[in-house]
Design an enzyme around this catalytic site. Structure first.
Site, PDB file in Angstrom:
ATOM      1  N   LYS A  38      41.603  47.330  43.787  1.00 28.93           N
ATOM      2  CA  LYS A  38      42.118  46.286  42.815  1.00 28.93           C
ATOM      3  C   LYS A  38      41.145  46.114  41.724  1.00 28.93           C
ATOM      4  O   LYS A  38      41.376  45.574  40.567  1.00 28.93           O
ATOM      5  CB  LYS A  38      42.081  44.699  43.892  1.00 28.93           C
ATOM      6  CG  LYS A  38      41.273  44.923  45.002  1.00 28.93           C
ATOM      7  CD  LYS A  38      41.222  43.678  45.841  1.00 28.93           C
ATOM      8  CE  LYS A  38      40.653  43.826  47.049  1.00 28.93           C
ATOM      9  NZ  LYS A  38      40.830  43.151  48.214  1.00 28.93           N
ATOM     10  N   ARG A  39      39.741  46.298  41.948  1.00 29.44           N
ATOM     11  CA  ARG A  39      38.898  46.364  40.860  1.00 29.44           C
ATOM     12  C   ARG A  39      39.149  47.431  39.766  1.00 29.44           C
ATOM     13  O   ARG A  39      38.797  46.934  38.572  1.00 29.44           O
ATOM     14  CB  ARG A  39      37.560  47.018  41.303  1.00 29.44           C
ATOM     15  CG  ARG A  39      36.567  45.893  41.617  1.00 29.44           C
ATOM     16  CD  ARG A  39      35.226  46.303  42.150  1.00 29.44           C
ATOM     17  NE  ARG A  39      35.461  46.456  43.575  1.00 29.44           N
ATOM     18  CZ  ARG A  39      34.843  47.420  44.270  1.00 29.44           C
ATOM     19  NH1 ARG A  39      34.120  48.233  43.652  1.00 29.44           N
ATOM     20  NH2 ARG A  39      34.904  47.313  45.594  1.00 29.44           N
TER      21      ARG A  39
END
Ligand code: GLU
Length: 281
Positions: A253-254
């Site tokens: 997600k980062r």
């Protein structure tokens, strides 16, 4: 015997393809060819101890995404935030063994200790508070100074002796918990860390095979040590390579990887997602 596997996401964002891989890996192993009839189980655990980062909306979304993908799980979902007493009991046991010490260093202090050796996850804790006298440590705790409880890995190793664990892809691995240093097992605001909760839960839930990405392989060395100290069973492991995109960037997600919901909004179907993750549609 068919394995008892689990998927243990943290509801800090939406699931992406890497999560789908870990979940499908565990689910497939517990469900293949009559495995369920002979005791194979796939469990779902929500790792939501860090209440500052976890959101109920992400939990609701991940349950929906998994069901949409065609996965089902056995028994009730275990939410870590509902079981702090289990982790506290384990921490107390470690404290009685004398392998825990309070640490008053801030993240900044640790980063500033330029002599700190580096491990797979960044600078290792240089051991500044390991030798504080019990009186000194107690006075600082009583003064309300923030602290973390760390595992004294050298002391713990002296108690446990040599340890190993089995990974289905790699074989037998000697446990080298010192590669992560004296990890944090609890903080004042979060009374247990990932390492402690995951070790206690895998035992409590009777997990026999842990399927997860290999960025967590260094953590498994610590988990093996905690199992030995706490007298817990050691599951088998199947660490899979982290999924990357076509540029070799890790799907996370980062890094802005597309979530399963994004892929779904793009029109992909569950069989297409399963195939993208490398499983039969
Ligand atoms: N909760 C962890 C995560 O979402 C996974 C823990 C595990 O599989 O042991 O990264």
């Amino acid at each position: 015997m068919p394995p008892v596997t689990r998927f243990a996401p943290s509801p800090t964002g939406y699931l992406h393809l890497g999560h789908a891989f870990s979940a499908l890996d565990g689910w497939t192993r517990a469900r293949q060819m009559g495995a369920r009839q002979s005791g194979g189980r796939f469990l779902l655990r929500i790792e939501d101890i860090d209440q500052t980062r976890c959101r109920p909306a992400f939990e609701a979304a991940l349950l929906e995404d998994l069901a949409w993908l065609g996965l089902d799980w056995d028994g009730p979902v275990r939410r870590q935030s509902e079981h702090f007493a289990d982790y506290e009991a384990a921490l107390l046991r470690l404290q009685k063994l004398g392998v825990i010490y309070p640490c008053f260093c801030s993240r900044k202090d640790i980063a500033a200790a330029s002599s700190a050796p580096h491990g797979p996850d960044g600078p290792l804790y240089p051991g500044t508070c390991r030798s504080l006298s019990p009186d000194d440590a107690a006075a600082r705790q009583a003064s309300g100074a923030p602290f973390a409880l760390r595992l004294d890995v050298a002391k713990a190793r002296a108690l446990s002796g040599p340890l190993a664990f089995h990974d289905e892809h790699i074989g037998t691995i000697d446990a080298l918990p010192e590669q992560l240093g004296d990890v944090v097992l609890a903080r004042r605001e979060t009374p247990c860390s990932y390492h402690l909760c995951v070790t206690v839960d895998d035992d409590l839930q009777g997990v026999t095979l842990v399927t997860r990405a290999d960025d967590l392989l260094p953590a498994t060395h610590i988990h093996r040590l905690l199992q030995a100290l706490l007298g817990l069973k050691t599951p088998s492991y199947a660490h899979h390579p982290i999924l990357t995109d076509s540029n070799g960037t890790r799907l996370a997600k980062r890094q802005g990887a597309k979530s399963l919901r994004d892929l779904r909004a793009d029109g992909l179907t569950p069989p297409e997602i399963r195939r993208l993750a490398g499983f039969p549609g």
